[in-house]
Design an enzyme around this catalytic site. Sequence first.
Site, short mmCIF file in Angstrom:
data_model
loop_
_atom_site.label_atom_id
_atom_site.label_comp_id
_atom_site.label_asym_id
_atom_site.label_seq_id
_atom_site.Cartn_x
_atom_site.Cartn_y
_atom_site.Cartn_z
N TYR A 19 0.84 -1.20 0.00
CA TYR A 19 0.00 0.00 0.00
C TYR A 19 0.88 1.25 0.00
O TYR A 19 0.71 2.15 -0.84
CB TYR A 19 -0.90 -0.03 1.24
CG TYR A 19 -1.90 1.10 1.33
CD1 TYR A 19 -1.51 2.39 1.69
CD2 TYR A 19 -3.25 0.88 1.08
CE1 TYR A 19 -2.42 3.42 1.78
CE2 TYR A 19 -4.17 1.92 1.18
CZ TYR A 19 -3.76 3.18 1.53
OH TYR A 19 -4.66 4.21 1.63
N CYS A 20 1.81 1.33 0.95
CA CYS A 20 2.68 2.50 1.05
C CYS A 20 3.60 2.62 -0.16
O CYS A 20 3.90 3.73 -0.60
CB CYS A 20 3.49 2.45 2.34
SG CYS A 20 2.50 2.65 3.85
N VAL A 21 4.06 1.50 -0.69
CA VAL A 21 4.90 1.55 -1.89
C VAL A 21 4.13 2.18 -3.04
O VAL A 21 4.65 3.05 -3.75
CB VAL A 21 5.41 0.15 -2.26
CG1 VAL A 21 6.06 0.17 -3.65
CG2 VAL A 21 6.41 -0.36 -1.23
#
Length: 354
Positions: free
Chosen positions: A97-99
Amino acid sequence: MARALLRTALRRSLDQVKYVTPVEVSGADDAVARVYQQVERDFGMLAPPVALHSPAPGALAACWMMLRESQMADGKVQRGVKEAVATAVSAGNSCPYCVMVHSATLQSLLGSAASTAVSAGRLDAIADPEVRAIAEWARRSASRQESQSQDAPFAKEQTPEIAGVAVAFQYLNRMVNIFLDGSPLPPTVPALARGSVLRVLGWFTAASARATLQPGASLDLLPAAPLPPDLWWAAGHPEVAEAFARASAAIDAAGREHVPASVQAAVRSRLADWDGRPLGPSRSWVEDEVLALPAGERAAGRLALLTALASFQVDQQVIDAFRREQAGDEALIASTSWASMAAARQVGSWLRIS
């Protein structure tokens, strides 16, 4: 079409949060509403990784404060470099998600070649030597051995911001891995449109990244607190130091209320011997460790240990067992926040800054 889909996705973004129910904007009390207003003003949307903390107002303010003052506020480090750090740390922690979010922003700020290289872990392909060196540092910073054997490839005055982003994402990746799925886009976005929507998301977040944000604007969300010794890297930057001092104090207070002392001791003991690598893939290691805890605290111990050391292993079974010991969303957020911060601070304590 992509813009319309993005608008729809942003409006429904809080529906993506698992296990807890975020506080609705319309029903937020003053403590939550003040954070929400800042997030929407400075980030441009009510980001689910921040909003998921809302059942525990202290953790909500702490998460936002660390993120804003290290990554978003104006300082001595370009935002593109900070996004490279966020993406590299998130890739190392296997937080898709953060990537996706931060590589999309990175693409808009530094170009698709740099974004692809960082998100895919092909750091030697980054053309800019400064970005390449800092991204390599960020990727290795989670390893005790590698972190302690590498000098920082940046100036001393840049340390609080760059180390702050790295530590903030060590914290955030764990919370996101538990409470959000692997993509910022809901499953209703058609597969053929997802690439276009992600590019639009990158333009959207990059627009907020280019805005001028005054350092320190979030500090009044939490009371003043001394800087703990393990957050030494923040010294020298008043706003970053205050943000992490206040945030850690708030999360520690929530931990004292919701995390049994025996569980805190077990997590700290395990972190003291930890080399930075996630444990697993099975959960047998944690089942052995929780046997040493009182019977009524084993589910809390299991959740805290997994959050700190293998957040990807937290699932519905672990959550349900915890809720049988402690009901309510606040206890769940407070417990996972405390364990995530304990691990993030441990990683930060390893950093070698020349």
